[in-house]
Design a protein around this motif. Structure first.
Motif, PDB file in Angstrom:
ATOM      1  N   LEU A  60      12.397   9.337   4.549  1.00 55.85           N
ATOM      2  CA  LEU A  60      11.059   9.747   4.139  1.00 55.85           C
ATOM      3  C   LEU A  60      10.654   9.083   2.829  1.00 55.85           C
ATOM      4  CD1 LEU A  60       8.637  11.520   4.830  1.00 55.85           C
ATOM      5  CD2 LEU A  60       9.726  13.381   3.598  1.00 55.85           C
ATOM      6  N   ASP A  61      11.596   8.929   1.915  1.00 56.13           N
ATOM      7  CA  ASP A  61      11.278   8.282   0.641  1.00 56.13           C
ATOM      8  C   ASP A  61      10.823   6.841   0.851  1.00 56.13           C
ATOM      9  OD1 ASP A  61      11.974  10.588  -0.718  1.00 56.13           O
ATOM     10  OD2 ASP A  61      14.034   9.932  -1.066  1.00 56.13           O
ATOM     11  N   ASP A  62      11.522   6.096   1.714  1.00 61.35           N
ATOM     12  CA  ASP A  62      11.131   4.713   2.001  1.00 61.35           C
ATOM     13  C   ASP A  62       9.770   4.655   2.682  1.00 61.35           C
ATOM     14  OD1 ASP A  62      13.446   3.735   0.905  1.00 61.35           O
ATOM     15  OD2 ASP A  62      14.454   3.432   2.833  1.00 61.35           O
ATOM     16  N   PHE A  63       9.542   5.572   3.621  1.00 63.71           N
ATOM     17  CA  PHE A  63       8.269   5.587   4.355  1.00 63.71           C
ATOM     18  C   PHE A  63       7.097   5.835   3.413  1.00 63.71           C
ATOM     19  CE2 PHE A  63       4.997   8.134   6.501  1.00 63.71           C
ATOM     20  CZ  PHE A  63       4.567   7.197   7.426  1.00 63.71           C
ATOM     21  N   ILE A  64       7.195   6.868   2.587  1.00 65.74           N
ATOM     22  CA  ILE A  64       6.105   7.204   1.669  1.00 65.74           C
ATOM     23  C   ILE A  64       5.949   6.120   0.603  1.00 65.74           C
ATOM     24  CG2 ILE A  64       5.331   8.845  -0.088  1.00 65.74           C
ATOM     25  CD1 ILE A  64       6.466  11.060   1.681  1.00 65.74           C
ATOM     26  N   GLY A  65       7.058   5.578   0.114  1.00 62.65           N
ATOM     27  CA  GLY A  65       6.983   4.500  -0.862  1.00 62.65           C
ATOM     28  C   GLY A  65       6.272   3.283  -0.300  1.00 62.65           C
ATOM     29  N   GLY A  66       6.576   2.912   0.939  1.00 57.08           N
ATOM     30  CA  GLY A  66       5.900   1.786   1.585  1.00 57.08           C
ATOM     31  C   GLY A  66       4.430   2.062   1.815  1.00 57.08           C
ATOM     32  N   LEU A  67       4.118   3.281   2.211  1.00 61.97           N
ATOM     33  CA  LEU A  67       2.726   3.663   2.426  1.00 61.97           C
ATOM     34  C   LEU A  67       1.930   3.587   1.135  1.00 61.97           C
ATOM     35  CD1 LEU A  67       0.640   4.803   4.446  1.00 61.97           C
ATOM     36  CD2 LEU A  67       1.431   7.075   3.811  1.00 61.97           C
ATOM     37  N   LEU A  68       2.486   4.104   0.063  1.00 62.20           N
ATOM     38  CA  LEU A  68       1.790   4.070  -1.221  1.00 62.20           C
ATOM     39  C   LEU A  68       1.661   2.638  -1.748  1.00 62.20           C
ATOM     40  CD1 LEU A  68       3.244   7.234  -2.952  1.00 62.20           C
ATOM     41  CD2 LEU A  68       0.978   6.943  -1.949  1.00 62.20           C
ATOM     42  N   ALA A  69       2.669   1.811  -1.500  1.00 61.14           N
ATOM     43  CA  ALA A  69       2.578   0.403  -1.912  1.00 61.14           C
ATOM     44  C   ALA A  69       1.459  -0.294  -1.156  1.00 61.14           C
ATOM     45  CB  ALA A  69       3.908  -0.300  -1.673  1.00 61.14           C
ATOM     46  N   SER A  70       1.332   0.020   0.121  1.00 67.20           N
ATOM     47  CA  SER A  70       0.261  -0.563   0.936  1.00 67.20           C
ATOM     48  C   SER A  70      -1.105  -0.108   0.438  1.00 67.20           C
ATOM     49  CB  SER A  70       0.452  -0.157   2.395  1.00 67.20           C
ATOM     50  OG  SER A  70      -0.623  -0.573   3.182  1.00 67.20           O
ATOM     51  N   ILE A  71      -1.209   1.162   0.091  1.00 65.38           N
ATOM     52  CA  ILE A  71      -2.476   1.700  -0.408  1.00 65.38           C
ATOM     53  C   ILE A  71      -2.828   1.082  -1.755  1.00 65.38           C
ATOM     54  CG2 ILE A  71      -3.577   3.790  -1.315  1.00 65.38           C
ATOM     55  CD1 ILE A  71      -2.123   5.326   0.909  1.00 65.38           C
ATOM     56  N   SER A  72      -1.838   0.899  -2.606  1.00 67.78           N
ATOM     57  CA  SER A  72      -2.126   0.360  -3.936  1.00 67.78           C
ATOM     58  C   SER A  72      -2.577  -1.094  -3.869  1.00 67.78           C
ATOM     59  CB  SER A  72      -0.914   0.500  -4.848  1.00 67.78           C
ATOM     60  OG  SER A  72       0.115  -0.359  -4.429  1.00 67.78           O
ATOM     61  N   ARG A  73      -2.182  -1.842  -2.845  1.00 60.30           N
ATOM     62  CA  ARG A  73      -2.620  -3.233  -2.680  1.00 60.30           C
ATOM     63  C   ARG A  73      -4.033  -3.317  -2.118  1.00 60.30           C
ATOM     64  NH1 ARG A  73       2.758  -3.881  -0.660  1.00 60.30           N
ATOM     65  NH2 ARG A  73       1.928  -3.676   1.436  1.00 60.30           N
ATOM     66  N   SER A  74      -4.491  -2.259  -1.480  1.00 55.18           N
ATOM     67  CA  SER A  74      -5.812  -2.261  -0.861  1.00 55.18           C
ATOM     68  C   SER A  74      -6.899  -2.203  -1.927  1.00 55.18           C
ATOM     69  CB  SER A  74      -5.945  -1.057   0.073  1.00 55.18           C
ATOM     70  OG  SER A  74      -7.259  -0.952   0.554  1.00 55.18           O
ATOM     71  N   SER A  75      -7.922  -3.032  -1.755  1.00 55.97           N
ATOM     72  CA  SER A  75      -9.007  -3.046  -2.745  1.00 55.97           C
ATOM     73  C   SER A  75      -9.924  -1.844  -2.607  1.00 55.97           C
ATOM     74  CB  SER A  75      -9.815  -4.340  -2.602  1.00 55.97           C
ATOM     75  OG  SER A  75     -10.403  -4.396  -1.322  1.00 55.97           O
ATOM     76  N   THR A  76      -9.868  -1.156  -1.455  1.00 56.92           N
ATOM     77  CA  THR A  76     -10.748  -0.013  -1.245  1.00 56.92           C
ATOM     78  C   THR A  76     -10.036   1.314  -1.475  1.00 56.92           C
ATOM     79  OG1 THR A  76     -10.226   0.015   1.102  1.00 56.92           O
ATOM     80  CG2 THR A  76     -12.150  -1.275   0.420  1.00 56.92           C
ATOM     81  N   ALA A  77      -8.793   1.250  -1.883  1.00 60.25           N
ATOM     82  CA  ALA A  77      -8.023   2.481  -2.056  1.00 60.25           C
ATOM     83  C   ALA A  77      -8.507   3.258  -3.276  1.00 60.25           C
ATOM     84  CB  ALA A  77      -6.538   2.148  -2.234  1.00 60.25           C
ATOM     85  N   ALA A  78      -8.305   4.544  -3.205  1.00 62.47           N
ATOM     86  CA  ALA A  78      -8.614   5.378  -4.371  1.00 62.47           C
ATOM     87  C   ALA A  78      -7.687   4.968  -5.498  1.00 62.47           C
ATOM     88  CB  ALA A  78      -8.417   6.845  -4.014  1.00 62.47           C
ATOM     89  N   ARG A  79      -8.119   5.043  -6.694  1.00 62.85           N
ATOM     90  CA  ARG A  79      -7.319   4.582  -7.822  1.00 62.85           C
ATOM     91  C   ARG A  79      -6.282   5.598  -8.255  1.00 62.85           C
ATOM     92  NH1 ARG A  79      -6.313   0.004  -7.493  1.00 62.85           N
ATOM     93  NH2 ARG A  79      -7.272   0.177  -5.525  1.00 62.85           N
ATOM     94  N   SER A  80      -6.382   6.827  -7.821  1.00 61.63           N
ATOM     95  CA  SER A  80      -5.401   7.820  -8.215  1.00 61.63           C
ATOM     96  C   SER A  80      -4.993   8.623  -6.984  1.00 61.63           C
ATOM     97  CB  SER A  80      -6.001   8.750  -9.272  1.00 61.63           C
ATOM     98  OG  SER A  80      -5.069   9.727  -9.624  1.00 61.63           O
ATOM     99  N   LEU A  81      -3.697   8.644  -6.698  1.00 61.60           N
ATOM    100  CA  LEU A  81      -3.191   9.344  -5.531  1.00 61.60           C
ATOM    101  C   LEU A  81      -1.828   9.913  -5.884  1.00 61.60           C
ATOM    102  CD1 LEU A  81      -3.440   9.958  -2.468  1.00 61.60           C
ATOM    103  CD2 LEU A  81      -2.281   7.791  -2.076  1.00 61.60           C
ATOM    104  N   ARG A  82      -1.597  11.144  -5.535  1.00 61.14           N
ATOM    105  CA  ARG A  82      -0.302  11.774  -5.801  1.00 61.14           C
ATOM    106  C   ARG A  82       0.173  12.453  -4.533  1.00 61.14           C
ATOM    107  NH1 ARG A  82       2.981  13.471  -9.802  1.00 61.14           N
ATOM    108  NH2 ARG A  82       3.937  15.510  -9.598  1.00 61.14           N
ATOM    109  N   VAL A  83       1.412  12.183  -4.151  1.00 61.82           N
ATOM    110  CA  VAL A  83       2.025  12.776  -2.968  1.00 61.82           C
ATOM    111  C   VAL A  83       3.268  13.518  -3.427  1.00 61.82           C
ATOM    112  CG1 VAL A  83       3.136  12.301  -0.765  1.00 61.82           C
ATOM    113  CG2 VAL A  83       1.196  10.917  -1.489  1.00 61.82           C
ATOM    114  N   THR A  84       3.415  14.745  -2.976  1.00 62.75           N
ATOM    115  CA  THR A  84       4.592  15.538  -3.335  1.00 62.75           C
ATOM    116  C   THR A  84       5.237  16.056  -2.058  1.00 62.75           C
ATOM    117  OG1 THR A  84       3.564  16.221  -5.396  1.00 62.75           O
ATOM    118  CG2 THR A  84       5.419  17.532  -4.642  1.00 62.75           C
ATOM    119  N   ARG A  85       6.539  15.914  -1.989  1.00 62.24           N
ATOM    120  CA  ARG A  85       7.302  16.414  -0.845  1.00 62.24           C
ATOM    121  C   ARG A  85       8.272  17.454  -1.360  1.00 62.24           C
ATOM    122  NH1 ARG A  85      12.606  15.330   0.512  1.00 62.24           N
ATOM    123  NH2 ARG A  85      12.665  13.441  -0.722  1.00 62.24           N
ATOM    124  N   SER A  86       8.276  18.605  -0.751  1.00 58.58           N
ATOM    125  CA  SER A  86       9.236  19.647  -1.100  1.00 58.58           C
ATOM    126  C   SER A  86       9.927  20.107   0.164  1.00 58.58           C
ATOM    127  CB  SER A  86       8.536  20.838  -1.742  1.00 58.58           C
ATOM    128  OG  SER A  86       7.968  20.478  -2.961  1.00 58.58           O
TER     129      SER A  86
END
Length: 102
Positions: A60-86
């Motif tokens: 799950l850590d790799d999946f979410i990390g890859g997803l967030l990396a993809s979002i951060s490269r996108s020019s249309t992505a929101a500039r602030s995003l926080r994901v928490t897993r418990s």
């Protein structure tokens, strides 16, 4: 089949229209439509038991990390995003992880 029809349609367009600014939108919509048709076919196969279920474990850590990396490269992505897993506490351990994109 859809992509083949798109290629045939594109080959018949005049050069001025094939290179126009609208062409990127058309390309995007064809890819989006093709993806939706693939998903629909998968759902159909799942419904008639022709799609074998092959469960697999994924980190799950790799999946979410890859997803967030993809979002951060996108020019249309929101500039602030926080994901928490418990994960609930068990007899052996409990886990909480957070990822942020700025």
């Amino acid at each position: 089949m859809l992509m083949q029809a798109h290629s045939q349609w594109l080959s018949r367009l005049p050069a001025a229209q094939a290179q126009g600014p609208e062409q990127a939108v058309v390309e995007h919509e064809f890819a989006h439509l093709n993806g939706m048709l693939v998903q629909l076919l998968g759902l159909y196969k799942l419904g008639v038991n022709q799609l074998p279920m092959c469960p697999d474990y994924h980190d799950l850590d790799d999946f979410i990390g890859g997803l967030l990396a993809s979002i951060s490269r996108s020019s249309t992505a929101a500039r602030s995003l926080r994901v928490t897993r418990s994960m609930p506490s068990t007899r052996w351990a409990s886990s909480t992880a957070s990822w942020s994109v700025r």
